[in-house]
Write a protein that holds these residues in place. Structure first.
Motif, short mmCIF file in Angstrom:
data_model
loop_
_atom_site.label_atom_id
_atom_site.label_comp_id
_atom_site.label_asym_id
_atom_site.label_seq_id
_atom_site.Cartn_x
_atom_site.Cartn_y
_atom_site.Cartn_z
N TRP A 292 0.84 -1.21 0.00
CA TRP A 292 0.00 0.00 0.00
C TRP A 292 0.87 1.25 0.00
O TRP A 292 0.64 2.19 -0.77
CB TRP A 292 -0.91 0.00 1.23
CG TRP A 292 -1.48 1.34 1.54
CD1 TRP A 292 -2.54 1.95 0.94
CD2 TRP A 292 -0.98 2.28 2.51
NE1 TRP A 292 -2.74 3.20 1.48
CE2 TRP A 292 -1.80 3.43 2.44
CE3 TRP A 292 0.07 2.26 3.43
CZ2 TRP A 292 -1.60 4.53 3.27
CZ3 TRP A 292 0.28 3.36 4.24
CH2 TRP A 292 -0.54 4.47 4.15
N SER A 293 1.91 1.26 0.85
CA SER A 293 2.81 2.40 0.95
C SER A 293 3.56 2.62 -0.37
O SER A 293 3.71 3.75 -0.84
CB SER A 293 3.81 2.18 2.08
OG SER A 293 4.78 3.19 2.11
N LYS A 294 4.05 1.54 -0.95
CA LYS A 294 4.80 1.63 -2.21
C LYS A 294 3.95 2.26 -3.30
O LYS A 294 4.40 3.14 -4.03
CB LYS A 294 5.26 0.24 -2.63
CG LYS A 294 6.18 0.22 -3.83
CD LYS A 294 6.68 -1.18 -4.11
CE LYS A 294 7.62 -1.20 -5.30
NZ LYS A 294 8.11 -2.57 -5.59
N ASN A 295 2.69 1.84 -3.38
CA ASN A 295 1.78 2.38 -4.40
C ASN A 295 1.43 3.82 -4.11
O ASN A 295 1.40 4.67 -5.00
CB ASN A 295 0.52 1.53 -4.46
CG ASN A 295 -0.41 1.97 -5.57
OD1 ASN A 295 -0.04 1.99 -6.74
ND2 ASN A 295 -1.63 2.33 -5.21
N LYS A 296 1.17 4.13 -2.82
CA LYS A 296 0.78 5.49 -2.45
C LYS A 296 1.89 6.49 -2.73
O LYS A 296 1.66 7.55 -3.31
CB LYS A 296 0.39 5.55 -0.97
CG LYS A 296 -0.07 6.95 -0.53
CD LYS A 296 -0.57 6.94 0.88
CE LYS A 296 -1.06 8.33 1.27
NZ LYS A 296 -2.22 8.77 0.47
N PHE A 297 3.11 6.13 -2.33
CA PHE A 297 4.21 7.08 -2.51
C PHE A 297 4.66 7.16 -3.96
O PHE A 297 5.22 8.17 -4.38
CB PHE A 297 5.37 6.72 -1.58
CG PHE A 297 5.09 7.11 -0.15
CD1 PHE A 297 5.18 8.42 0.25
CD2 PHE A 297 4.69 6.16 0.76
CE1 PHE A 297 4.90 8.79 1.55
CE2 PHE A 297 4.40 6.52 2.07
CZ PHE A 297 4.50 7.84 2.47
N LYS A 298 4.38 6.12 -4.73
CA LYS A 298 4.60 6.22 -6.17
C LYS A 298 3.69 7.28 -6.76
O LYS A 298 4.10 8.10 -7.58
CB LYS A 298 4.34 4.86 -6.82
CG LYS A 298 4.56 4.84 -8.32
CD LYS A 298 4.30 3.45 -8.87
CE LYS A 298 4.48 3.43 -10.41
NZ LYS A 298 4.21 2.07 -10.95
N MET A 299 2.43 7.31 -6.30
CA MET A 299 1.48 8.32 -6.75
C MET A 299 1.90 9.71 -6.27
O MET A 299 1.82 10.69 -7.01
CB MET A 299 0.07 7.99 -6.23
CG MET A 299 -0.53 6.71 -6.81
SD MET A 299 -2.00 6.16 -5.91
CE MET A 299 -3.02 7.62 -6.05
#
Length: 318
Positions: A292-299
């Protein structure tokens, strides 16, 4: 990687300066920072913790009233910085990496007066050990060619430019060029009176360029000051070992969605002993938080890059 930032921030106490600097350190994995024109007579441990955090050590040259001031920060986990000399225009020291190299680093805030500026160049030359790798970065208040300026009077090769060229030649320093905006300073006036110049730069020892072919210099987005931060990136040819451990990040606790994820994953039924159930719940929850964090911070990084482009467009950066 060994990344260094120099920035004429025009006031280190400004909240927006600290916010932007912390963003740059995280985004570019910076190990050494040179802040120029801090406008602070005294720096305490509390001031440094507020600006960059507790993992950094520092030395500083106080401002004279609200004029000038230099602060050098280095990440303790990467290396140490031994000060060779400090003056109103420069802090120079020897940076010793804990892993691989030993370089001289000078952070410069050169005076506008040619003769006073020459004193800083002389001090650097006197303390520089021949054949020792040297990086000099900062605000030189001087340009070397017409391409370094737009607006105002046409460039001419004055005594100021000659003095800087002689300093570079004597110490085998090279202006490597850059990527990003063409100019690092702008006078923030309307189009008819606007002047832009490349006053901030890194000068690199030729011995460093021989050893590290992938070295590059970047001009970053101008925020909170009329000067751009400049970034020097050196690839040391080492790769960080990949870790297969997932660690809980404190920042996750600040997001409501993270709490919701923990609740959802923890309620999933498991079989086995109580210890086995606990282990499965922790593994499943951490894995969910990680992705979840990886996807959020990618955004967030994508939004940051879009915002940087919009800021550049609004500033009319070429």
């Amino acid at each position: 990687m060994f990344n260094t930032i120099c920035w004429n921030c025009q006031g280190a106490r400004k909240k927006e300066v600290g916010n932007y600097l912390r963003h740059l350190i995280g985004a570019h994995d910076v190990s050494v920072v040179g802040l120029i024109e801090t406008k602070m007579e005294v720096f305490s441990r509390t001031d440094v913790d507020r600006i960059v955090g507790r993992d950094w050590d520092f030395c500083y040259q106080p401002s004279v009233g609200k004029a000038g001031g230099i602060l050098v920060l280095w990440k303790c986990s990467v290396g140490s910085f031994q000060v060779l000399f400090k003056s109103k225009q420069c802090i120079m020291g020897r940076f010793r990496s804990l892993s691989s190299f030993d370089w001289e680093v000078a952070v410069v805030y050169a005076d506008k007066d040619t003769h006073i500026r020459a004193m800083a160049f002389n001090e650097i030359s006197q303390h520089h050990v021949p054949d020792s790798p040297l990086i000099v970065g900062g605000d030189f208040n001087c340009i070397l060619a017409q391409a370094d300026k737009k607006g105002g009077r046409p460039f001419s090769f004055t005594a100021a430019a000659k003095g800087m060229s002689d300093f570079m030649a004597a110490n085998e320093l090279i202006d490597l060029g850059f990527s990003g905006p063409s100019f690092t300073w702008i006078n923030n006036k309307d189009a008819g009176s606007r002047i832009s110049s490349r006053l901030d730069m890194f000068l690199i020892s030729s011995s460093i360029l021989d050893a590290f072919q992938e070295l590059r210099v970047s001009h970053l987005t101008r925020i909170a000051s009329d000067h751009c931060p400049i970034l020097c990136t050196v690839s040391l040819g080492r790769h960080r070992a990949r870790s297969y451990w997932i660690k809980f990040e404190d920042i996750w606790a600040s997001f409501p969605r993270a709490w919701q994820l923990v609740s959802e994953k923890w309620r999933v039924p498991d079989t086995g002993s109580e210890a086995s159930k606990l282990n499965k719940k922790c593994q499943r929850t951490l894995k969910a938080l990680f992705f979840w964090s990886k996807n959020k911070f990618k955004m967030l990084n994508k939004l940051r890059d879009e915002l940087d482009r919009e800021i550049c467009m609004l500033q009319g950066i070429e």
